[in-house]
Write an enzyme that holds these catalytic residues in place. Structure first.
Site, PDB file in Angstrom:
ATOM      1  N   MET A  49      -1.724  -8.114   7.944  1.00 28.54           N
ATOM      2  CA  MET A  49      -2.231  -8.393   9.278  1.00 28.54           C
ATOM      3  C   MET A  49      -2.505  -9.864   9.447  1.00 28.54           C
ATOM      4  O   MET A  49      -3.451 -10.386   8.898  1.00 28.54           O
ATOM      5  CB  MET A  49      -3.554  -7.671   9.477  1.00 28.54           C
ATOM      6  CG  MET A  49      -3.548  -6.298   8.927  1.00 28.54           C
ATOM      7  SD  MET A  49      -5.223  -5.766   8.588  1.00 28.54           S
ATOM      8  CE  MET A  49      -5.378  -6.130   6.868  1.00 28.54           C
ATOM      9  N   SER A 116      -0.509  -3.989   3.171  1.00 31.79           N
ATOM     10  CA  SER A 116      -0.174  -3.471   4.492  1.00 31.79           C
ATOM     11  C   SER A 116       1.290  -3.806   4.805  1.00 31.79           C
ATOM     12  O   SER A 116       2.171  -3.520   3.989  1.00 31.79           O
ATOM     13  CB  SER A 116      -1.154  -4.055   5.521  1.00 31.79           C
ATOM     14  OG  SER A 116      -1.094  -3.361   6.732  1.00 31.79           O
ATOM     15  N   HIS A 117       1.575  -4.444   5.945  1.00 28.96           N
ATOM     16  CA  HIS A 117       2.958  -4.787   6.266  1.00 28.96           C
ATOM     17  C   HIS A 117       3.577  -5.691   5.197  1.00 28.96           C
ATOM     18  O   HIS A 117       4.783  -5.672   4.952  1.00 28.96           O
ATOM     19  CB  HIS A 117       3.002  -5.473   7.644  1.00 28.96           C
ATOM     20  CG  HIS A 117       4.361  -5.518   8.260  1.00 28.96           C
ATOM     21  ND1 HIS A 117       4.574  -5.850   9.578  1.00 28.96           N
ATOM     22  CD2 HIS A 117       5.586  -5.285   7.744  1.00 28.96           C
ATOM     23  CE1 HIS A 117       5.873  -5.822   9.834  1.00 28.96           C
ATOM     24  NE2 HIS A 117       6.510  -5.479   8.732  1.00 28.96           N
ATOM     25  N   ASP A 243     -20.448  -3.486   7.419  1.00 30.19           N
ATOM     26  CA  ASP A 243     -19.149  -4.049   7.791  1.00 30.19           C
ATOM     27  C   ASP A 243     -18.802  -3.624   9.218  1.00 30.19           C
ATOM     28  O   ASP A 243     -18.645  -2.429   9.488  1.00 30.19           O
ATOM     29  CB  ASP A 243     -18.072  -3.568   6.810  1.00 30.19           C
ATOM     30  CG  ASP A 243     -16.766  -4.342   6.972  1.00 30.19           C
ATOM     31  OD1 ASP A 243     -16.431  -4.732   8.117  1.00 30.19           O
ATOM     32  OD2 ASP A 243     -16.088  -4.561   5.947  1.00 30.19           O
ATOM     33  N   ASP A 261      -6.677   5.489   4.616  1.00 32.82           N
ATOM     34  CA  ASP A 261      -7.602   4.348   4.502  1.00 32.82           C
ATOM     35  C   ASP A 261      -8.026   3.829   5.865  1.00 32.82           C
ATOM     36  O   ASP A 261      -8.545   2.736   5.988  1.00 32.82           O
ATOM     37  CB  ASP A 261      -6.976   3.242   3.646  1.00 32.82           C
ATOM     38  CG  ASP A 261      -5.772   2.586   4.316  1.00 32.82           C
ATOM     39  OD1 ASP A 261      -5.433   2.948   5.464  1.00 32.82           O
ATOM     40  OD2 ASP A 261      -5.161   1.691   3.694  1.00 32.82           O
ATOM     41  N   HIS A 283      -8.796   0.261   4.685  1.00 36.41           N
ATOM     42  CA  HIS A 283      -7.640  -0.642   4.741  1.00 36.41           C
ATOM     43  C   HIS A 283      -8.031  -2.107   4.532  1.00 36.41           C
ATOM     44  O   HIS A 283      -7.273  -2.874   3.935  1.00 36.41           O
ATOM     45  CB  HIS A 283      -6.924  -0.468   6.081  1.00 36.41           C
ATOM     46  CG  HIS A 283      -5.526  -0.988   6.086  1.00 36.41           C
ATOM     47  ND1 HIS A 283      -4.511  -0.421   5.346  1.00 36.41           N
ATOM     48  CD2 HIS A 283      -4.953  -2.036   6.740  1.00 36.41           C
ATOM     49  CE1 HIS A 283      -3.385  -1.091   5.539  1.00 36.41           C
ATOM     50  NE2 HIS A 283      -3.626  -2.075   6.388  1.00 36.41           N
ATOM     51  N   ASP A 285     -11.018  -3.055   3.014  1.00 37.49           N
ATOM     52  CA  ASP A 285     -11.610  -3.162   1.680  1.00 37.49           C
ATOM     53  C   ASP A 285     -10.546  -3.523   0.639  1.00 37.49           C
ATOM     54  O   ASP A 285     -10.832  -4.195  -0.363  1.00 37.49           O
ATOM     55  CB  ASP A 285     -12.230  -1.825   1.237  1.00 37.49           C
ATOM     56  CG  ASP A 285     -13.439  -1.412   2.062  1.00 37.49           C
ATOM     57  OD1 ASP A 285     -14.058  -2.271   2.709  1.00 37.49           O
ATOM     58  OD2 ASP A 285     -13.751  -0.203   2.044  1.00 37.49           O
ATOM     59  N   GLN A 289     -12.238  -7.230   2.323  1.00 37.00           N
ATOM     60  CA  GLN A 289     -12.781  -7.654   3.612  1.00 37.00           C
ATOM     61  C   GLN A 289     -13.706  -6.574   4.180  1.00 37.00           C
ATOM     62  O   GLN A 289     -13.627  -5.439   3.764  1.00 37.00           O
ATOM     63  CB  GLN A 289     -11.636  -7.923   4.607  1.00 37.00           C
ATOM     64  CG  GLN A 289     -10.739  -9.079   4.210  1.00 37.00           C
ATOM     65  CD  GLN A 289     -11.375 -10.435   4.413  1.00 37.00           C
ATOM     66  OE1 GLN A 289     -12.555 -10.523   4.782  1.00 37.00           O
ATOM     67  NE2 GLN A 289     -10.622 -11.495   4.150  1.00 37.00           N
ATOM     68  N   LEU A 293     -17.511  -7.170   2.009  1.00 33.93           N
ATOM     69  CA  LEU A 293     -18.313  -5.967   2.292  1.00 33.93           C
ATOM     70  C   LEU A 293     -17.486  -4.717   1.993  1.00 33.93           C
ATOM     71  O   LEU A 293     -16.661  -4.282   2.789  1.00 33.93           O
ATOM     72  CB  LEU A 293     -18.781  -5.969   3.756  1.00 33.93           C
ATOM     73  CG  LEU A 293     -19.818  -7.034   4.102  1.00 33.93           C
ATOM     74  CD1 LEU A 293     -20.097  -7.048   5.600  1.00 33.93           C
ATOM     75  CD2 LEU A 293     -21.106  -6.791   3.322  1.00 33.93           C
TER      76      LEU A 293
HETATM   77 CA    CA Z   1     -14.989  -3.429   4.264  1.00 37.71          CA
END
Ligand code: CA
Length: 317
Positions: A49, A116-117, A243, A261, A283, A285, A289, A293
């Site tokens: 992302m 991810s992507h 978060d 996720d 997703h 974590d 992120q 957190l």
């Molecule tokens: Ca998180």
């Protein structure tokens, strides 16, 4: 050896515009376990992302992870591709950057890790240029598509989303699409959505089948064309009450028929050797992120990355 690391410090690769591969500054000292992540080939982190990197910068996309890998002796590069584009276009940009990393480090190959992507981009690179790749690892990547992408694709009318869908997502739609497609621009997101749907991924997998499981929820080939394939993912959603991204992922997770996720289903994340598919990570974590957190009751994402680097090292990669 030290020369390699110094060179990685000195050389920050900045190509132009979208194309950026940045060497992670090496730590000046190390107290303990200093060679734990010292892989034979450089580790290259490929983001998903990119709406995110506008907020935090592409280095911080992997919050604390490059440094954690570097502490154990790894040579680490963080790449950057178009925020929004097809997997093929992003993959071509990534090939350019891998070629430059190979030139800088003098190592003939790299260990690619994509989130991810980014996990799809690295598959493309390995399929097209296996000579440059020692291993491919995907973290929370939708190899069989993302249910949310299917739902949204099904609800596009004349290039825009049906009113009901917009109402349902209200202001979080842009955020959700940004997480999924790498763009918060609705037009870009719509155009890119199909590549992450199950039909779009089926087309991609037919062309680039390396490492993809042939069964619905099995493992894939552990090695193809001399490239090792690995994956891991999480099935946590609400993992840390502090978060601010957790509620949005809680919302998107409702679109999935399997554990997920928040954006990628457990089975869809499988590629090559499945290291684990049910960390209590959502997703974001998975890349530690937002700002570290994550759940305190699960392996820390930085530890998961370090353990994987050690796995690569032991495999002679
Ligand atoms: Ca998180």
């Amino acid at each position: 050896m030290m020369g390699d690391r110094l060179r990685a410090v000195v050389v920050g690769l900045v190509v132009s515009g979208w194309l950026t591969a940045t060497a992670v500054p090496a730590q000046a000292w190390c107290w303990w376990n200093c060679n734990y992540t010292k892989t034979k080939y450089p580790i290259v982190l490929a983001h998903g992302m990119a709406g995110f990197d506008e907020l935090f910068g592409v280095f911080e996309y992997w919050f604390g992870i490059p440094g954690a890998l570097d502490d154990g002796g790894a040579t680490v590069f963080v790449t950057s591709v178009s925020q929004f584009n097809s997997t093929e276009a992003r993959g071509e940009q990534l090939i350019d950057q891998v070629e430059q990393i190979v030139a800088i480090t003098g190592k003939p190959k790299v260990n690619l890790i994509g989130h991810s992507h980014g996990g799809l981009d690295v598959r493309y690179v390995a399929a097209v240029r296996p000579d440059l790749v020692a291993s491919v690892t995907s973290v929370g990547s939708p190899h069989k598509g993302a249910d949310l992408a299917d739902y949204l694709s099904d609800n596009i009318e004349g290039g825009s989303f049906a009113q009901g869908v917009l109402a349902f997502f209200a202001e979080s739609l842009g955020t959700v699409l940004g997480l999924l497609s790498g763009s918060t621009d609705p037009q870009d997101a719509i155009a890119g959505l199909d590549s992450l749907s199950s039909s779009g991924m089926a087309t991609f997998n037919a062309q680039y089948p390396q490492g993809v499981p042939t069964s619905s929820c099995g493992s894939g080939a552990s090695s193809v064309n001399g490239v090792r394939y690995y994956s891991w993912s999480g099935t946590g959603v609400l993992t840390n009450a502090f978060d601010i991204s957790d509620p949005a992922l809680g919302l998107t997770s409702l679109f999935y028929s399997e554990s997920n996720d928040g954006l990628v289903g457990r089975c869809s994340s499988h590629l090559g050797t499945v290291i684990r598919d049910n960390y209590f990570h959502n997703h974001l974590d998975e890349v530690n992120q937002i700002l570290g957190l994550v759940s305190i009751f699960e392996s820390n994402p930085k530890s998961v990355f370090r353990a994987h680097a050690n796995r690569l090292k032991k495999a002679g990669l």
